[in-house]
Motif scaffolding. Structure first.
Motif, mmCIF file in Angstrom:
data_model
loop_
_atom_site.group_PDB
_atom_site.id
_atom_site.type_symbol
_atom_site.label_atom_id
_atom_site.label_comp_id
_atom_site.label_asym_id
_atom_site.label_seq_id
_atom_site.Cartn_x
_atom_site.Cartn_y
_atom_site.Cartn_z
ATOM 1 N N PRO A 97 0.822 -1.222 0.000
ATOM 2 C CA PRO A 97 0.000 0.000 0.000
ATOM 3 C C PRO A 97 0.853 1.269 0.000
ATOM 4 O O PRO A 97 0.401 2.331 -0.386
ATOM 5 N N CYS A 98 2.107 1.169 0.449
ATOM 6 C CA CYS A 98 3.010 2.315 0.479
ATOM 7 C C CYS A 98 3.679 2.535 -0.881
ATOM 8 O O CYS A 98 4.589 3.341 -0.995
ATOM 9 N N GLU A 99 3.245 1.767 -1.900
ATOM 10 C CA GLU A 99 3.787 1.913 -3.254
ATOM 11 C C GLU A 99 5.188 1.331 -3.399
ATOM 12 O O GLU A 99 5.895 1.654 -4.351
ATOM 13 N N HIS A 100 5.630 0.523 -2.460
ATOM 14 C CA HIS A 100 6.913 -0.136 -2.613
ATOM 15 C C HIS A 100 6.720 -1.494 -3.278
ATOM 16 O O HIS A 100 5.787 -2.211 -2.942
ATOM 17 N N PHE A 101 7.613 -1.825 -4.201
ATOM 18 C CA PHE A 101 7.525 -3.072 -4.952
ATOM 19 C C PHE A 101 8.484 -4.112 -4.392
ATOM 20 O O PHE A 101 9.618 -3.791 -4.028
ATOM 21 N N SER A 116 4.906 -5.270 8.777
ATOM 22 C CA SER A 116 5.270 -3.964 8.219
ATOM 23 C C SER A 116 6.122 -4.061 6.968
ATOM 24 O O SER A 116 6.819 -5.038 6.740
ATOM 25 N N CYS A 117 6.063 -2.996 6.156
ATOM 26 C CA CYS A 117 6.927 -2.895 4.986
ATOM 27 C C CYS A 117 8.358 -2.796 5.492
ATOM 28 O O CYS A 117 8.654 -1.917 6.300
ATOM 29 N N PRO A 118 9.260 -3.695 5.043
ATOM 30 C CA PRO A 118 10.625 -3.638 5.573
ATOM 31 C C PRO A 118 11.370 -2.372 5.174
ATOM 32 O O PRO A 118 12.380 -2.039 5.768
ATOM 33 N N LEU A 119 10.833 -1.662 4.193
ATOM 34 C CA LEU A 119 11.514 -0.457 3.744
ATOM 35 C C LEU A 119 11.065 0.783 4.521
ATOM 36 O O LEU A 119 11.894 1.554 4.982
ATOM 37 N N CYS A 120 9.762 0.954 4.694
ATOM 38 C CA CYS A 120 9.290 2.197 5.315
ATOM 39 C C CYS A 120 8.511 1.952 6.606
ATOM 40 O O CYS A 120 8.053 2.893 7.239
ATOM 41 N N ARG A 121 8.343 0.707 6.987
ATOM 42 C CA ARG A 121 7.664 0.350 8.235
ATOM 43 C C ARG A 121 6.173 0.616 8.248
ATOM 44 O O ARG A 121 5.561 0.597 9.315
HETATM 45 ZN ZN LIG Z 1 6.976 0.697 2.127
#
Ligand SMILES: [Zn+2]
Ligand SMILES: [Zn+2]
Length: 157
Positions: A97-101, A116-121
């Protein structure tokens, strides 16, 4: 370990400790990919602050959108943040949902551990009622604190 990450991204960490914390999840996600069992917390559930949140809700994970990498994205050299491999044109990847692929194989095992997204949490919802309660409670306390601070400001300034 961290050094190679920054070399590849061609940027200097402004504050190594801060940067390390920011990348800790990615490091964990990589360990998981290498088949290393990660430790999601030694503490009991009343101490959610001390551990990784529970797995993402199964329904949410199943419905994570799949997108096809466009020639423009491939051209730009967009990388999977976990394995750092560049995506190829026409490759099907998962979009958070944060637009990270991410590659499915990189993000799905991770979301089976924590939400959580490992990139932006960015946190996804979980199936864990206790954790969802904890989150609501934390949000509530934050709002309350805000309200008191605003009140204080209104009275004393
Ligand atoms: Zn993310
Ligand atoms: Zn990957």
């Amino acid at each position: 370990m961290m050094a190679c990450y920054f070399d590849e991204h061609d940027c200097e960490p402004t504050n190594p400790e801060e940067q390390y914390r920011q990348n800790a999840l990615l490091e964990l996600a990589r360990s998981l990919l290498q088949g290393i069992e990660i430790d999601v917390g030694l503490y009991n559930t009343s101490e959610w602050d001390q551990r990784l949140p529970p797995p993402a809700a199964k329904g949410i994970v199943q419905n994570l959108p799949m997108v096809v990498i466009t020639p423009a994205q491939a051209e730009k050299g967009v990388k999977c943040p976990v394995c750092l491999l560049e995506f190829e044109e026409d490759e099907t990847v998962r979009k958070m949902p944060c637009e990270h692929f991410f590659h499915s194989g990189c993000i799905l095992p991770w979301l089976g551990k924590t939400n959580s997204c490992p990139l932006c949490r960015l946190e996804l919802p979980t199936d864990n009622e206790e954790y969802e309660e904890f989150k609501k409670d934390k949000e509530h306390k934050k709002q309350q604190k805000h309200r008191l601070e605003n009140l204080h400001d209104a009275m004393y300034t």
